[in-house]
Design an enzyme around this catalytic site. Structure first.
Site, PDB file in Angstrom:
ATOM      1  N   PHE A 259     -11.078 -12.320  12.405  1.00  0.00           N
ATOM      2  CA  PHE A 259     -11.748 -11.077  12.017  1.00  0.00           C
ATOM      3  C   PHE A 259     -12.555 -10.606  13.219  1.00  0.00           C
ATOM      4  CE2 PHE A 259     -13.012  -8.501   8.322  1.00  0.00           C
ATOM      5  CZ  PHE A 259     -14.085  -7.790   8.848  1.00  0.00           C
ATOM      6  N   ILE A 260     -12.107  -9.505  13.826  1.00  0.00           N
ATOM      7  CA  ILE A 260     -12.760  -9.016  15.042  1.00  0.00           C
ATOM      8  C   ILE A 260     -12.986  -7.509  14.950  1.00  0.00           C
ATOM      9  CG2 ILE A 260     -12.468  -8.574  17.515  1.00  0.00           C
ATOM     10  CD1 ILE A 260     -11.017 -11.188  17.774  1.00  0.00           C
ATOM     11  N   ILE A 261     -14.221  -7.096  15.174  1.00  0.00           N
ATOM     12  CA  ILE A 261     -14.553  -5.698  15.445  1.00  0.00           C
ATOM     13  C   ILE A 261     -15.037  -5.667  16.886  1.00  0.00           C
ATOM     14  CG2 ILE A 261     -15.977  -3.706  14.826  1.00  0.00           C
ATOM     15  CD1 ILE A 261     -13.984  -4.507  12.662  1.00  0.00           C
ATOM     16  N   GLN A 266     -19.373  -2.353  16.726  1.00  0.00           N
ATOM     17  CA  GLN A 266     -20.128  -3.128  15.753  1.00  0.00           C
ATOM     18  C   GLN A 266     -21.413  -2.379  15.383  1.00  0.00           C
ATOM     19  OE1 GLN A 266     -20.713  -7.041  17.430  1.00  0.00           O
ATOM     20  NE2 GLN A 266     -18.509  -7.440  17.593  1.00  0.00           N
ATOM     21  N   GLY A 267     -21.957  -2.715  14.223  1.00  0.00           N
ATOM     22  CA  GLY A 267     -23.181  -2.079  13.775  1.00  0.00           C
ATOM     23  C   GLY A 267     -22.974  -0.714  13.151  1.00  0.00           C
ATOM     24  N   LYS A 268     -21.719  -0.349  12.857  1.00  0.00           N
ATOM     25  CA  LYS A 268     -21.426   0.960  12.266  1.00  0.00           C
ATOM     26  C   LYS A 268     -20.846   0.842  10.860  1.00  0.00           C
ATOM     27  CE  LYS A 268     -20.488   3.156  16.743  1.00  0.00           C
ATOM     28  NZ  LYS A 268     -19.533   3.963  17.535  1.00  0.00           N
ATOM     29  N   ALA A 272     -17.730  -4.179   7.452  1.00  0.00           N
ATOM     30  CA  ALA A 272     -17.835  -4.188   5.996  1.00  0.00           C
ATOM     31  C   ALA A 272     -16.692  -3.398   5.369  1.00  0.00           C
ATOM     32  CB  ALA A 272     -19.185  -3.603   5.571  1.00  0.00           C
ATOM     33  N   GLU A 294     -11.565 -18.935   6.851  1.00  0.00           N
ATOM     34  CA  GLU A 294     -11.399 -20.104   7.727  1.00  0.00           C
ATOM     35  C   GLU A 294     -12.553 -20.192   8.721  1.00  0.00           C
ATOM     36  OE1 GLU A 294      -8.275 -21.877  11.091  1.00  0.00           O
ATOM     37  OE2 GLU A 294      -7.874 -19.972  10.073  1.00  0.00           O
TER      38      GLU A 294
END
Length: 494
Positions: A259-261, A266-268, A272, A294
């Site tokens: 799971f990668i942003i 990030q923070g936007k 979520a 995992e």
């Protein structure tokens, strides 16, 4: 001399998203990796250069990569001591297309059609902060999806502690198609007008997640009761179903693996958005019985806790209505807390037929929500803590002022702590058993206090406050659940 010719790999490596421009290509955004030890070793140092620059660019649409390496000065080999061959090392982690010439790369980017769309199927379109985001879902068995993941998977090594590539066997070859088909890939893109051509749209990659389906064994149903009640057979016998088997209908457990942003996004709330979309899709899938993660890191744990708690409160009325049963008597001495959370005294005086919570009902809710046991019980504890009277409810800010606590409030708080202690003790029973009784009690209470603080920190994100406490602003209303925490969790295992 070694320090003079050694570069910090995390600083030397710059990752960029690029897009076509009228002249050539232009950068959309640039950032550095979180760590590079999987590629350049534990020290994350590269010997043999001054002014080393490693530029790894990705087409913001199809993630076609290009690697370039330059430096102000390169160390001349002395005997067996020579500069690290950066490109040779990177060949193990990037597809061959990343090593084409610059002109070939620029031409390939220019040749991508304006009508390009991400591979897979569009499963979610939403507007957030005035911008349009799309989430696409595909199977790793799809060649287009597999190509895209092969291109961007290096980010797993650069941003996920202990991350590894998926869909490959021990020799680095592709897994067979039947195995690849059990991987689902979710891609997040921002869709926006092309600069200078507002009638056309472009895609900008934001992040991705991969989910693997495990077959999940369940007790077989007897033919006489399966239709009416779904009751398991009374004996241990089990036979394979006859005829053709539809594997798509087999019970399974979905495990979020990666799971990668990307850091600039990030923070936007995009993390979520992606998590909630994945969760909703698997909730709607009858064959999926449980959704797990995992080895989540601290930041993902926080994101998951917030999203799961909001989901349960919004979609499961019975969960939202949960409260600690304050009608239970707590013996002054010799009390026993049972697995069903009933409390009895040694001499059975003051026994209660009710528990602190209804464990049977909660297990039914857990199965309905498809949340793994440990995660679900943590959410129960968090929610129950949020319902405690203000006079006894733990706060992340230790300096917060509270009204005097009535005896009834103190009792409800004690019952909640007993519930938390019970789970923590059972989870850590082997470790605690090695301690003397007094030390065991002290350690358990310390852990409970730490978990209280952690829950309070999470609840502040779920229920942001703008009121000042002792002159300090506790939380902005706009606090984003996708923003990584700046504090480290103080408990190793909750």
């Amino acid at each position: 001399m070694e320090d003079e010719w050694t570069a910090n790999a995390n600083e030397a490596l710059t990752i960029s998203l690029v897009r076509p421009s009228a002249q050539s290509i232009e950068k959309v955004v640039s950032f550095n990796p979180k760590f590079t030890y999987p590629i350049f070793g534990e020290d994350e140092r590269i010997f043999g250069y001054k002014g080393l620059k490693i530029n790894l660019q990705f087409d913001a649409r199809n993630l076609r990569p290009h690697l370039s390496v330059s430096s102000a000065k390169k160390f001349n080999a002395v005997g067996e001591v020579e500069a690290v061959n950066v490109k040779e090392i990177m060949k193990e982690f990037l597809p061959g297309v990343a090593f084409q010439t610059r002109s070939e790369y620029e031409k390939a980017i220019q040749d991508v059609q304006d009508t390009w769309t991400p591979p897979g199927a569009l499963v979610k379109t939403t507007k957030k902060n005035g911008e349009t985001y799309e989430i696409w879902r595909g199977s790793l068995a799809d060649p287009a999806v597999k190509q895209l993941i092969r291109r961007v998977q290096i980010t797993v090594l650069l941003f996920i502690e202990g991350g590894s590539y998926i869909g490959l066997d021990a020799d680095g070859n592709d897994d067979p198609n039947y195995s690849l088909a059990r991987w689902s890939v979710f891609l997040v893109y921002k869709k926006q007008p092309i600069p200078g051509a507002t009638e056309k749209q472009e895609y900008i990659f934001q992040g991705f997640s991969t989910v693997y389906d495990f077959w999940m064994y369940q007790l077989p149903l007897s033919s006489s009761t399966a239709h009416d009640h779904g009751a398991p057979k009374s004996d241990d016998s089990w036979e394979l179903p006859q005829g053709d088997l539809d594997l798509a209908q087999f019970p399974r457990r979905a495990r979020i693996s990666q799971f990668i942003i990307l850091p600039p996004y990030q923070g936007k709330g995009i993390g979520a958005l992606l998590y909630d979309t994945i969760f909703a899709l698997y909730m709607a899938d009858v064959a999926t019985k449980e959704i797990t993660v995992e080895d989540p890191n601290e930041d993902f744990d926080l994101l998951r806790d917030i999203c799961d708690l909001k989901y349960l409160r919004r979609n499961v009325p019975e969960f939202a209505a949960l409260r600690v049963n304050g009608n239970i008597s707590i013996p002054e001495k010799g009390g026993l807390l049972h697995h069903n959370t009933q409390i009895t005294s040694v001499n059975s005086a003051g026994s209660s037929a009710d528990g602190i919570v209804d464990m049977t009902k909660l297990e039914e809710l857990r199965l309905k929500a498809k949340i793994a046991p440990r995660q679900f019980w943590r959410l129960v504890e968090m929610h129950l803590m949020s319902t405690l009277p203000t006079s006894v409810r733990p706060e992340a800010d230790a300096e917060s002022m509270k009204p005097p606590a009535a005896k009834a409030d103190q009792k409800v708080y004690s019952l909640w702590r007993l519930l938390l202690k019970q789970r923590l003790y059972r989870r850590n029973v082997l470790i605690l058993a090695e301690l003397e009784t007094t030390e065991r009690i002290i350690k358990l209470n310390e852990t409970v206090n730490n978990v209280e603080w952690e829950y309070a920190r999470i609840l502040e994100r779920v229920e942001p406050k703008t009121t000042a406490t002792n002159g300090k602003r506790k939380m902005d209303e706009g606090a984003d659940e996708d923003t990584p925490s700046t504090k480290r969790v103080r408990v190793a295992d909750v």
